[in-house]
Design an enzyme around this catalytic site. Structure first.
Site, PDB file in Angstrom:
ATOM      1  N   ASP A 176       0.795  -1.236   0.000  1.00  0.00           N
ATOM      2  CA  ASP A 176       0.000   0.000   0.000  1.00  0.00           C
ATOM      3  C   ASP A 176       0.824   1.281   0.000  1.00  0.00           C
ATOM      4  OD1 ASP A 176      -2.356  -1.479   0.036  1.00  0.00           O
ATOM      5  OD2 ASP A 176      -2.442  -1.507   2.225  1.00  0.00           O
ATOM      6  N   ASP A 191       0.166   5.574   2.248  1.00  0.00           N
ATOM      7  CA  ASP A 191      -0.890   5.024   3.083  1.00  0.00           C
ATOM      8  C   ASP A 191      -0.603   5.407   4.532  1.00  0.00           C
ATOM      9  OD1 ASP A 191      -3.310   3.650   3.427  1.00  0.00           O
ATOM     10  OD2 ASP A 191      -2.295   1.774   3.833  1.00  0.00           O
ATOM     11  N   ASP A 210       1.456   0.819  10.211  1.00  0.00           N
ATOM     12  CA  ASP A 210       0.254  -0.005  10.288  1.00  0.00           C
ATOM     13  C   ASP A 210       0.618  -1.359  10.879  1.00  0.00           C
ATOM     14  OD1 ASP A 210      -1.068   2.054   9.057  1.00  0.00           O
ATOM     15  OD2 ASP A 210      -1.805   0.862   7.364  1.00  0.00           O
ATOM     16  N   ARG A 251      -5.851   9.324  13.197  1.00  0.00           N
ATOM     17  CA  ARG A 251      -5.256   8.012  13.464  1.00  0.00           C
ATOM     18  C   ARG A 251      -3.926   8.123  14.211  1.00  0.00           C
ATOM     19  NH1 ARG A 251      -6.474   3.994   8.286  1.00  0.00           N
ATOM     20  NH2 ARG A 251      -8.730   4.392   8.210  1.00  0.00           N
TER      21      ARG A 251
END
Length: 275
Positions: A72, A96, A100, A152
């Site tokens: 990503d 992205d 993550d 986030r």
């Protein structure tokens, strides 16, 4: 030194990537994937402008060279991995997420990093339906969430998350968010809201407007410093067992956050001199 990777950098277990003293930038191409391994440290890297790559043959170990589908464009992707330490890196402007962690990853510490200029900063948990992330335990500590960040910081699903002694320099949407009943223990952080009256809330539950199940999720704020109108919306009954799994270290007073995060990001190290 700028390293532009054609494809993801993948490593075996029991590995350390340490950029201290070398001013290493991983930028303008693929970045780092930590997949199905354990005991990995990433330290002292500038990671930025990561791009989607893949549909290519990539070496994942000394003995394996295989086909990889598309990545990503995360700065650091943690996939089905455990006992991972991401420390003293500077991350910004990736396609992205900056970091993550998904697919049952756990025992992760994200500490002393400096995040800037990015939308979706950190995703912890793959999807609401992916229940393997119920085992996830992550500590987010001593980081500086700096300029130009939107949301986030982190965004959590299912697991147990200790967000402790971080410095938040405003956000454009929210700072800490989640869905699928994560346990979030926020302690000793400093949250400085922007002057936008519509983005004062630290927290965001990603649920349908008529879904009130979030009121049972265990989210708490203890000793956080909330500035310029910032506010944290707590929820849940505060089950001690849940917070025990989201408590990895003793929080320092929020008045010390400036000192605790003053060296966040890549350290200014020189060869032959102790950092």
């Amino acid at each position: 030194m700028v390293i532009t990777l054609k494809q993801e950098l993948i490593m075996n277990s029991f590995k350390t990537i340490d950029g201290r003293g070398a001013n290493v930038h991983i930028a303008n191409g693929a970045c780092i994937t930590i997949q199905y391994v354990t005991n990995v440290i990433v330290h002292g890297l500038h990671i930025h402008d990561c791009k989607p790559t893949g549909n290519a043959m990539v070496r994942s170990s000394p003995s394996h060279y295989g086909w990889r589908t598309m990545a990503d464009g995360d700065g650091i992707s943690i996939f089905g991995a455990s006992h991972i330490w991401i420390d003293h890196n500077s991350l910004s402007s990736c396609s992205d997420g900056l970091i993550d962690a998904i697919m049952g990853s756990t025992a992760i510490t994200i500490s002393n990093n400096y995040f800037t200029q990015h939308n979706e900063v950190m995703l912890l948990g793959h999807s609401d339906s992916n229940t393997r992330d119920k085992v996830m335990q992550v500590t987010v500590a001593y980081n500086h969430f700096g300029e130009g960040l939107t949301q986030r910081m982190p965004r959590c699903r299912h697991g147990y998350f200790h967000v402790v002694n971080n410095d938040y320099t405003s956000w454009e949407m929210y700072a800490i968010g989640g869905s699928a009943n994560p346990t979030i223990n926020s302690q000793g952080n400093r949250f400085l809201a922007s002057n936008n009256q519509f983005t004062k809330e630290v927290t965001k539950r990603i649920v349908d407007s008529d879904d009130n199940t979030w009121k049972d999720w265990n989210w708490r704020s203890e000793g956080d410093l909330l500035l310029n109108g910032a506010y944290f919306t707590p929820s849940g009954g505060g089950a001690s067992a849940s917070y025990a799994r989201a408590s990895s270290l003793a929080a320092k007073p929020s008045s010390l956050v400036s000192t605790l995060t003053s060296d966040a990001g890549v350290l200014n190290c020189r060869k032959g001199v102790q950092c």
